[in-house]
Design an enzyme around this catalytic site. Structure first.
Site, PDB file in Angstrom:
ATOM      1  CG  HIS A 306      -1.946   0.868   0.949  1.00 16.87           C
ATOM      2  ND1 HIS A 306      -1.978   2.379   1.470  1.00 16.87           N
ATOM      3  CD2 HIS A 306      -3.334   0.502   0.675  1.00 16.87           C
ATOM      4  CE1 HIS A 306      -3.072   2.819   1.279  1.00 16.87           C
ATOM      5  NE2 HIS A 306      -3.995   1.986   0.829  1.00 16.87           N
ATOM      6  CG  ASP A 364      -8.173  -3.977  -2.640  1.00 14.75           C
ATOM      7  OD1 ASP A 364      -9.384  -3.743  -2.547  1.00 14.75           O
ATOM      8  OD2 ASP A 364      -7.402  -3.247  -2.764  1.00 14.75           O
TER       9      ASP A 364
END
Ligand code: ACO
Length: 430
Positions: A306, A364
């Site tokens: 991320h 996700d």
């Protein structure tokens, strides 16, 4: 940096730049006067060191794995609240009283239907259109249907368009799904809560009764809370940039949906599930880990890493629990994809490459398995993300419009193309 200024020295010239401190988080250096004093710009592709705005909505500490909406930890909101309460919080800045919550729920519920002509607008799409293509177009098209709430200088109209977007996104998302599978659109039902109504619009058919499963509805509601806002990510920055020119909110949210579609952003849950399916069995994991680490191979472990979180994404932890609840409820607890996911996570968290680069599972990684188990096709995953993120986009858009220092967003560039040269006629070109 000293006191409330930072000194920048360029050659033999030193300039004092003001610094600004937030309520929490790092101090920023205000470089707005830089060009005036030095004739220079800063260069920061991808905005890795640049704050594009001041905001009071969401705070992330990526190193500690903290996410706060208006100061409240995401874990507490996901555990104790519901999505519409989170919407209220993001829009108004405070948690609602019981009466405010009842009124807000009522107002959202009364805006869930879309103009009947929207159904004909949908007929123009090919049946195999990706539902994100349908969402970009249909949300943009709302500006052609709701002229009475596109005056951005009117606070009342801003709030009406915000409510309309939050209320109508599930209806449009369900219509996009129903259209691709050739089933009739299902109208919203006002006696159901937000997630149950969405499940019914997606999965019921007119010839049968449908009773939304409360465990799945609660899980979906939690997924919506986890995705509701994430400060200045790519799609939110897109919404702000589009809105900075004065574009109407429906057009701005359509721009945000377009940005979210990409696999490095909202499309990652679809990509993560495809990757888990491709891996298939636990024994094939090492070869995929090796591919991810190979500098000459563009493959990346989808659902890992991320831009901001260099620690475990707090949303991924809640998502992991939600995945288990959904799979238990549906009797899929031995789902081979979950087995691959858990083992992949275990290996990656112990592998030097992932530890050194601080690559942790992101939200996700688990959301794809959960949504698949609920019955959503992969093409709908990003649509659900867009549905949930709409409130964040609209809260950020409102905050920007209501900020008196707001200006049109206009980044500068480092030009590396040809310097001035004269036109040559075609006959003389070599
Ligand atoms: N698998 C393997 N290696 C990775 C991964 C990954 N998923 N992510 C980053 N790396 C490596 C890069 O190769 C790079 O290595 P290097 O320093 O040797 O060149 C290093 O880690 C840093 O990567 P960057 O791309 O510079 O990191 P950035 O912060 O720009 O990227 C991103 C973040 C785009 C999310 C990236 O981690 C990625 O592509 N992940 C996979 C896609 C994904 O899951 N996206 C979802 C994001 S969350 C969201 O949108 C809700």
């Amino acid at each position: 940096m000293s006191g409330n200024t930072a000194t920048l020295t360029i050659g033999d010239k030193a300039i004092e730049l003001p610094t600004k401190s937030g309520s929490v988080g790092p101090t920023v250096v205000d470089i707005a006067p830089l060009y005036k004093h030095t004739g220079m710009f800063t260069y920061d592709p991808g905005f890795t060191s640049t704050a594009s705005c001041e905001s009071q909505i969401t705070y992330i500490d990526g190193d500690e794995g903290v996410l706060l909406y208006r100061g409240y930890p995401i874990e507490q909101l996901a555990e104790h609240g519901d999505f519409l309460e989170t919407c209220y919080l993001l829009l108004y800045g405070e948690l609602p009283t019981a009466a405010q919550k009842a009124d807000f729920d009522y107002r959202v519920t009364r805006h869930t239907m879309v103009h009947e002509q929207m159904a004909r607008f949908f007929q123009g799409f090919r049946r195999d259109a990706h539902p994100m293509a349908v969402m970009v177009a249909s949300v943009g098209a709302l500006s052609a249907f709701y002229h009475d709430s596109t005056d951005i200088s009117d606070p009342h109209q801003r709030m009406i368009s915000s409510m309309r977007l939050i209320a109508k996104m599930p209806t449009l998302a369900a219509m996009a799904y129903k259209y691709t599978i050739g089933q009739p659109f299902v109208y919203p039902q006002n006696n159901l809560d937000y997630p149950s109504n969405f499940l019914r619009m997606c999965f019921s058919v007119p010839c049968e009764d449908y009773k939304p499963n409360p465990i799945l509805a609660r899980a979906l509601d939690r997924i919506f809370i986890l995705h509701a806002d994430h400060e200045q990510n790519a799609s939110t920055s897109t919404v702000r940039l589009a809105g900075s020119s004065g574009a109407n909110p429906f057009a701005c949210i359509a721009a945000g949906i377009a940005c979210l579609w990409g696999p490095a952003h909202g499309g990652a849950n679809e990509a993560a599930l495809k990757m888990l399916q491709e891996i298939g069995t636990v024994d094939r994991i090492p070869q995929y880990i090796a591919k991810a680490k190979d500098k000459n191979d563009p493959f990346r472990l989808m659902g890992f890493g991320h831009r901001v979180y260099k620690n475990y994404d707090p949303r991924a932890k809640i998502m992991q629990r939600t995945t288990h609840e959904v799979l238990n409820e549906l009797g899929h607890k031995d789902d081979p994809l979950l087995e691959v996911a858990l083992e992949l996570e275990r290996i990656a968290l112990h592998d030097e490459y992932f530890i050194e680069k601080k690559l942790y599972p992101n939200i996700d990684f688990y959301s794809g398995i959960t949504l698949k188990a609920m019955g959503f096709p992969t093409s709908m995953f990003t649509v659900l993300f867009a549905l949930a993120r709409t409130v964040g986009w609209i809260a950020q858009w409102k905050e920007m419009i209501e900020d008196p220092s707001q200006k049109i967003g206009r980044p500068r560039q480092l030009y590396t193309g040809a310097a001035r040269r004269d036109y040559v006629s075609p006959a003389q070109r070599r």
